[in-house]
Design a protein around this motif. Sequence first.
Motif, PDB file in Angstrom:
ATOM      1  N   VAL A 124       0.915  -1.220   0.012  1.00 34.59           N
ATOM      2  CA  VAL A 124       0.020   0.125   0.019  1.00 34.59           C
ATOM      3  C   VAL A 124       0.964   1.360   0.119  1.00 34.59           C
TER       4      VAL A 124
ATOM      5  N   ASP B 194       2.472   1.714  -3.404  1.00 33.08           N
ATOM      6  CA  ASP B 194       1.339   1.975  -4.439  1.00 33.08           C
ATOM      7  C   ASP B 194       1.111   3.467  -4.125  1.00 33.08           C
ATOM      8  N   ALA B 195       1.286   4.219  -2.929  1.00 36.66           N
ATOM      9  CA  ALA B 195       0.687   5.457  -2.690  1.00 36.66           C
ATOM     10  C   ALA B 195       1.819   6.482  -3.318  1.00 36.66           C
TER      11      ALA B 195
ATOM     12  N   ARG C 193      -0.584   2.010 -10.114  1.00 38.31           N
ATOM     13  CA  ARG C 193      -1.140   1.508  -9.045  1.00 38.31           C
ATOM     14  C   ARG C 193      -1.441  -0.028  -9.106  1.00 38.31           C
TER      15      ARG C 193
ATOM     16  N   GLY D  54      -1.944  -2.210  -6.099  1.00 39.77           N
ATOM     17  CA  GLY D  54      -2.724  -2.670  -4.892  1.00 39.77           C
ATOM     18  C   GLY D  54      -4.210  -3.030  -5.049  1.00 39.77           C
ATOM     19  N   SER D  55      -4.651  -3.822  -4.283  1.00 40.13           N
ATOM     20  CA  SER D  55      -6.066  -4.018  -4.285  1.00 40.13           C
ATOM     21  C   SER D  55      -6.853  -3.512  -3.108  1.00 40.13           C
TER      22      SER D  55
ATOM     23  N   GLU E 263      -7.147   0.148  -2.473  1.00 39.78           N
ATOM     24  CA  GLU E 263      -7.483   1.651  -2.938  1.00 39.78           C
ATOM     25  C   GLU E 263      -9.022   1.595  -2.477  1.00 39.78           C
ATOM     26  N   GLY E 264      -9.966   0.924  -2.828  1.00 39.69           N
ATOM     27  CA  GLY E 264     -11.186   1.037  -2.735  1.00 39.69           C
ATOM     28  C   GLY E 264     -11.997   0.494  -1.471  1.00 39.69           C
TER      29      GLY E 264
END
Length: 109
Positions: free
Chosen positions: A53, A56-57, A62, A64-65, A67-68
């Motif tokens: 994470v 990814d930031a 992106r 990663g899984s 984010e949502g």
Amino acid sequence: MIRPLYDTMSTLFEYAKDRISVAELESFAGLTEHAVDEARRLADVCEGIACTVSSDAQGDIRSGSFEGADGVYTLLCALSHSFDTLAAMAHVGDQAAASLHRRRMEGRS
């Protein structure tokens, strides 16, 4: 708070502890050690997720899984279940060890 696995395992062990053999109690007492191993594995998984994470930031792409809201919700529910399982294992293992000790002090094998 809903703790289905913890409550179920605790209740079942409470009913069974005076009826099971010493060998079975020893097996249940081993759950404490297994809980430690699982906690270590879960810590490693959480650290890996945190690194993903964080990476990814900081990046443009992106992958990663988490984010949502759906991904985060699923992750947190899975972690909650894992921690409930670990607590149940540690609790039942501790109760089994105490029952073993009590039986040995009473001279029952």
